[in-house]
Each structure stands twice: as structure tokens, then as C-alpha cells.
Design a protein around this motif. Structure first.
Motif, PDB file in Angstrom:
ATOM      1  N   LEU B  62       0.735  -0.862  -0.108  1.00  0.00           N
ATOM      2  CA  LEU B  62       0.334   0.173   0.034  1.00  0.00           C
ATOM      3  C   LEU B  62       0.498   1.615  -0.041  1.00  0.00           C
ATOM      4  N   GLU B  63       2.266   1.258   0.303  1.00  0.00           N
ATOM      5  CA  GLU B  63       2.882   1.948   0.266  1.00  0.00           C
ATOM      6  C   GLU B  63       3.150   2.154  -0.714  1.00  0.00           C
ATOM      7  N   PHE B  64       3.708   1.069  -1.797  1.00  0.00           N
ATOM      8  CA  PHE B  64       4.131   1.669  -2.942  1.00  0.00           C
ATOM      9  C   PHE B  64       2.795   2.362  -4.096  1.00  0.00           C
ATOM     10  N   VAL B  65       1.497   1.903  -3.413  1.00  0.00           N
ATOM     11  CA  VAL B  65       0.666   2.337  -4.480  1.00  0.00           C
ATOM     12  C   VAL B  65       0.114   3.746  -4.005  1.00  0.00           C
ATOM     13  N   GLU B  66       0.688   3.854  -3.179  1.00  0.00           N
ATOM     14  CA  GLU B  66       0.480   5.867  -2.680  1.00  0.00           C
ATOM     15  C   GLU B  66       1.609   6.500  -3.560  1.00  0.00           C
ATOM     16  N   LYS B  67       2.881   6.075  -3.392  1.00  0.00           N
ATOM     17  CA  LYS B  67       3.796   6.458  -4.322  1.00  0.00           C
ATOM     18  C   LYS B  67       3.891   6.690  -5.554  1.00  0.00           C
ATOM     19  N   LEU B  68       3.008   5.427  -6.397  1.00  0.00           N
ATOM     20  CA  LEU B  68       3.099   5.500  -7.210  1.00  0.00           C
ATOM     21  C   LEU B  68       1.316   6.009  -7.717  1.00  0.00           C
ATOM     22  N   ASN B  76      -3.808   1.687 -12.959  1.00  0.00           N
ATOM     23  CA  ASN B  76      -4.858   1.140 -11.628  1.00  0.00           C
ATOM     24  C   ASN B  76      -4.511   0.319 -11.289  1.00  0.00           C
ATOM     25  N   CYS B  77      -4.732   0.441  -9.877  1.00  0.00           N
ATOM     26  CA  CYS B  77      -3.748  -0.824  -9.249  1.00  0.00           C
ATOM     27  C   CYS B  77      -4.316  -1.745  -8.367  1.00  0.00           C
ATOM     28  N   ALA B  78      -4.209  -2.569  -8.036  1.00  0.00           N
ATOM     29  CA  ALA B  78      -4.244  -4.314  -7.161  1.00  0.00           C
ATOM     30  C   ALA B  78      -3.557  -4.258  -6.577  1.00  0.00           C
ATOM     31  N   VAL B  79      -3.823  -4.413  -5.023  1.00  0.00           N
ATOM     32  CA  VAL B  79      -2.816  -4.792  -3.584  1.00  0.00           C
ATOM     33  C   VAL B  79      -3.088  -6.815  -3.362  1.00  0.00           C
ATOM     34  N   ILE B  80      -1.800  -7.419  -3.152  1.00  0.00           N
ATOM     35  CA  ILE B  80      -2.405  -7.871  -2.290  1.00  0.00           C
ATOM     36  C   ILE B  80      -2.097  -8.349  -0.795  1.00  0.00           C
ATOM     37  N   SER B  81      -3.020  -8.416  -0.056  1.00  0.00           N
ATOM     38  CA  SER B  81      -3.303  -8.308   1.353  1.00  0.00           C
ATOM     39  C   SER B  81      -3.760  -8.444   1.896  1.00  0.00           C
ATOM     40  N   SER B  82      -3.422  -9.297   3.035  1.00  0.00           N
ATOM     41  CA  SER B  82      -3.865  -9.833   3.807  1.00  0.00           C
ATOM     42  C   SER B  82      -4.562  -9.581   4.995  1.00  0.00           C
ATOM     43  N   LEU B  83      -5.262  -8.398   4.807  1.00  0.00           N
ATOM     44  CA  LEU B  83      -5.651  -7.237   6.159  1.00  0.00           C
ATOM     45  C   LEU B  83      -7.387  -8.188   5.740  1.00  0.00           C
ATOM     46  N   GLY B  84      -8.173  -7.620   6.355  1.00  0.00           N
ATOM     47  CA  GLY B  84      -9.746  -7.538   6.526  1.00  0.00           C
ATOM     48  C   GLY B  84     -10.105  -6.747   5.814  1.00  0.00           C
ATOM     49  N   ALA B  85     -11.213  -6.782   4.763  1.00  0.00           N
ATOM     50  CA  ALA B  85     -12.073  -6.138   4.284  1.00  0.00           C
ATOM     51  C   ALA B  85     -12.229  -4.796   5.053  1.00  0.00           C
ATOM     52  N   LYS B  86     -12.517  -4.774   6.063  1.00  0.00           N
ATOM     53  CA  LYS B  86     -13.018  -3.064   6.146  1.00  0.00           C
ATOM     54  C   LYS B  86     -11.878  -2.320   7.009  1.00  0.00           C
ATOM     55  N   ASP B  87     -10.685  -3.221   7.000  1.00  0.00           N
ATOM     56  CA  ASP B  87      -9.465  -2.555   8.044  1.00  0.00           C
ATOM     57  C   ASP B  87      -8.442  -2.372   6.230  1.00  0.00           C
ATOM     58  N   PHE B  88      -8.428  -3.219   5.503  1.00  0.00           N
ATOM     59  CA  PHE B  88      -8.154  -3.423   3.761  1.00  0.00           C
ATOM     60  C   PHE B  88      -8.860  -1.903   3.039  1.00  0.00           C
ATOM     61  N   HIS B  89      -9.808  -2.083   3.499  1.00  0.00           N
ATOM     62  CA  HIS B  89     -10.940  -0.377   3.111  1.00  0.00           C
ATOM     63  C   HIS B  89     -10.467   1.127   4.181  1.00  0.00           C
ATOM     64  N   GLU B  90      -9.964   0.596   4.623  1.00  0.00           N
ATOM     65  CA  GLU B  90      -9.328   2.315   5.541  1.00  0.00           C
ATOM     66  C   GLU B  90      -8.645   2.337   5.418  1.00  0.00           C
ATOM     67  N   ALA B  91      -7.443   1.014   5.346  1.00  0.00           N
ATOM     68  CA  ALA B  91      -5.924   1.611   4.942  1.00  0.00           C
ATOM     69  C   ALA B  91      -5.762   2.193   3.349  1.00  0.00           C
ATOM     70  N   SER B  92      -6.360   1.204   2.536  1.00  0.00           N
ATOM     71  CA  SER B  92      -6.119   2.174   0.877  1.00  0.00           C
ATOM     72  C   SER B  92      -7.292   3.458   0.862  1.00  0.00           C
ATOM     73  N   GLU B  93      -8.332   3.616   1.840  1.00  0.00           N
ATOM     74  CA  GLU B  93      -9.119   4.455   1.198  1.00  0.00           C
ATOM     75  C   GLU B  93      -8.405   5.646   0.400  1.00  0.00           C
ATOM     76  N   GLY B  94      -9.209   6.539  -1.071  1.00  0.00           N
ATOM     77  CA  GLY B  94      -8.089   7.605  -1.535  1.00  0.00           C
ATOM     78  C   GLY B  94      -7.539   7.298  -2.547  1.00  0.00           C
ATOM     79  N   LEU B  95      -6.891   5.912  -2.614  1.00  0.00           N
ATOM     80  CA  LEU B  95      -5.884   5.834  -3.773  1.00  0.00           C
ATOM     81  C   LEU B  95      -6.457   4.495  -4.603  1.00  0.00           C
ATOM     82  N   GLY B  96      -7.438   4.967  -4.117  1.00  0.00           N
ATOM     83  CA  GLY B  96      -9.199   4.214  -6.045  1.00  0.00           C
ATOM     84  C   GLY B  96      -8.311   3.285  -5.983  1.00  0.00           C
TER      85      GLY B  96
END
Lengths: 130, 125
Positions: B62-68, B76-96
Motif C-alpha cells: 500500500l505504501e508503494f501504491v500511495e507513492k505510485l 490502476n492498482c490492485a494490492v495483495i493484502s492479508s487485511l480484513g475487508a474493512k481494514d483494507f478499505h480504511e488503509a487504502s481509502e482515497g487511493l482508488g
């Protein structure tokens, strides 16, 4: 603002007397205000496109294609903000008023602030605090 | 042709997923193992999608995506992540982010990702 086209994410039919949408990606229409010599010359609307997850660049592409020069939002995510900057559309911020006309008048009068990179919010749009 | 850059370390867990992407004849994939190589390649070529692993040589995906996004928001970006759906949504908000991908994605996930990507690309035409 002396000349250019302002875009306002709007609900319903939009128009100068209409109301703004809180989430620009999900708005019904975009109201366009064409400004010439510091005065409103023409008002028009276009339908928004379908909003899909990750489709932040769809409205960027749409507004750039209609030669928009300024956009007024209540909030915006980082990716679309960077997208608008990349295509040369200035993004202004007002999260208090739902009416379209007063924010347009303020932008033309130079009273609206451009949104800063550190003012971005989540969810690809954000909400008006109204 | 749809160009995808896959940014991951030496991650065999992605082989089935990558194979699924390659089954689509429209897809061309380049794979790099560091953020630096990804940014270098992205500065040289146009990509439609960047798929970032959860951890790329010590950098969170997600840090890479933010810089990108700050450099090239059009990708367009997709991210492999072990976060739960809600946590991922919060962590990636605004990054599209187009979609979250699970840690051990398979060909089914590749197919879903491509469907989502093509839906966005069609709206951009």
C-alpha cells in the motif's frame, strides 16, 4: 477566475440553481458553468458515467474531455486529485454549502481555496459537511 | 493489448495467479522484484494495471501504491493484502485501488481482477 469552464458534481438535474453532490464520483450530473471575462456566460449539464470500484479516473477523463478547467468538490481522494492535477484541472474546495450558485460566484470572485494534497480524504470522494 | 506490471519478491505463491492472467491473450505481464525497478519501468512504458504484493522487498504494497498514485495516478492498482475487508478499505481509502487480492491468489482471482480492470478501461474509452 476570468475565463474557463467550472464543473460542479450535482444531484438531480443540476443547473445553477441546483444542489451539489457530496461524492463527485457518484453524482448524477456535472453542472458546467462557462465563464467569460469574469461573468457566467452559459450553464449546461452532462450525465455522469457509471461509478465502479477503482474507477477514479473515469470522471477525470470525462471532465478533461469536456475541457473543464476548474472543479469544486466537498472532498476528494488522493488518486483522483492527482489525476485532475495531471490533466490540468484545478480542484477547489467547499464543504459547507450545498447550493451550486454561491460556490460558483465565490470561485469566480477568487474567494475559494484550491484543495491541498494534505486535505485529501478517503473513499474516493468524501462528503459535504452539511 | 493490456499491460500489467506485477511487483513482488520471489513469491511462488503468485504463480497460479500469474498463470491465470497470462491465459488471457490480451494481457502482457512484466514482473519486477523491487519498487525501484517498478518505478523505472513505469517511467519508460505505459501500464494499465500495477499489481503490488503485500510486501515488496521490505516496502508495504500500500505504501508503494500511495507513492505510485502521486507520480502516475492513471495506472490502476490492485494490492495483495492479508487485511480484513474493512481494514483494507480504511488503509487504502482515497487511493482508488481496483481490488484487494488475497495472499495466495489463484486463477479464479486472476479472472475476477481482469473483469474489474476491463470494466474500468471500457469506461475510459
Amino acid at each position: 477566475m476570468e475565463n474557463g469552464r467550472i464543473a460542479i458534481p450535482s444531484i438531480g438535474n443540476g443547473g445553477l440553481e441546483g444542489e451539489r453532490a457530496g461524492h463527485f464520483g457518484h453524482c448524477d450530473v456535472f453542472t458546467f458553468i462557462d465563464v467569460e471575462n469574469g461573468a457566467i456566460k452559459e450553464v449546461s449539464t452532462i450525465q455522469n458515467q457509471e461509478h465502479v470500484q477503482g474507477g477514479c479516473m473515469v470522471p477525470v477523463n470525462l471532465l478533461a474531455g469536456h475541457k473543464v478547467s476548474a472543479l469544486i468538490v466537498g472532498g476528494i481522494g488522493m488518486r483522483p486529485l492527482m489525476g485532475f492535477k495531471q490533466v490540468g484541472i484545478n480542484v477547489y474546495h467547499d464543504d459547507q454549502r450545498i447550493e451550486i450558485k454561491p460556490v460558483v460566484e465565490d470561485l469566480i470572485a477568487g474567494k475559494l481555496e484550491m484543495i491541498e494534497d494534505n486535505q485529501v480524504c478517503g473513499g474516493g470522494g468524501g462528503a459535504l459537511n452539511m | 493489448m493490456i499491460n500489467i506490471i506485477l511487483i513482488t519478491g520471489e513469491n511462488d505463491a503468485l504463480s497460479d495467479f500469474e498463470s491465470g492472467l497470462r491465459q488471457d491473450k490480451e494481457i502482457k505481464i512484466e514482473r519486477v522484484n523491487s519498487c525501484e525497478k517498478a518505478f523505472d519501468l513505469i517511467s519508460e512504458k505505459n501500464f494499465d494495471l500495477a499489481v503490488a504484493d503485500e510486501n515488496i522487498a521490505g516496502t508495504p504494497g500500500l505504501e508503494f501504491v500511495e507513492k505510485l498514485v502521486s507520480i502516475n495516478p492513471l495506472i490502476n492498482c490492485a494490492v495483495i493484502s492479508s487485511l480484513g475487508a474493512k481494514d483494507f478499505h480504511e488503509a487504502s481509502e482515497g487511493l482508488g485501488v481496483l481490488t484487494q487480492i488475497p495472499l495466495r491468489p489463484d486463477q479464479k482471482h486472476a479472472k475476477i481482477l481482469l473483469q474489474k480492470l476491463k470494466a474500468v478501461l471500457n469506461l475510459m474509452m
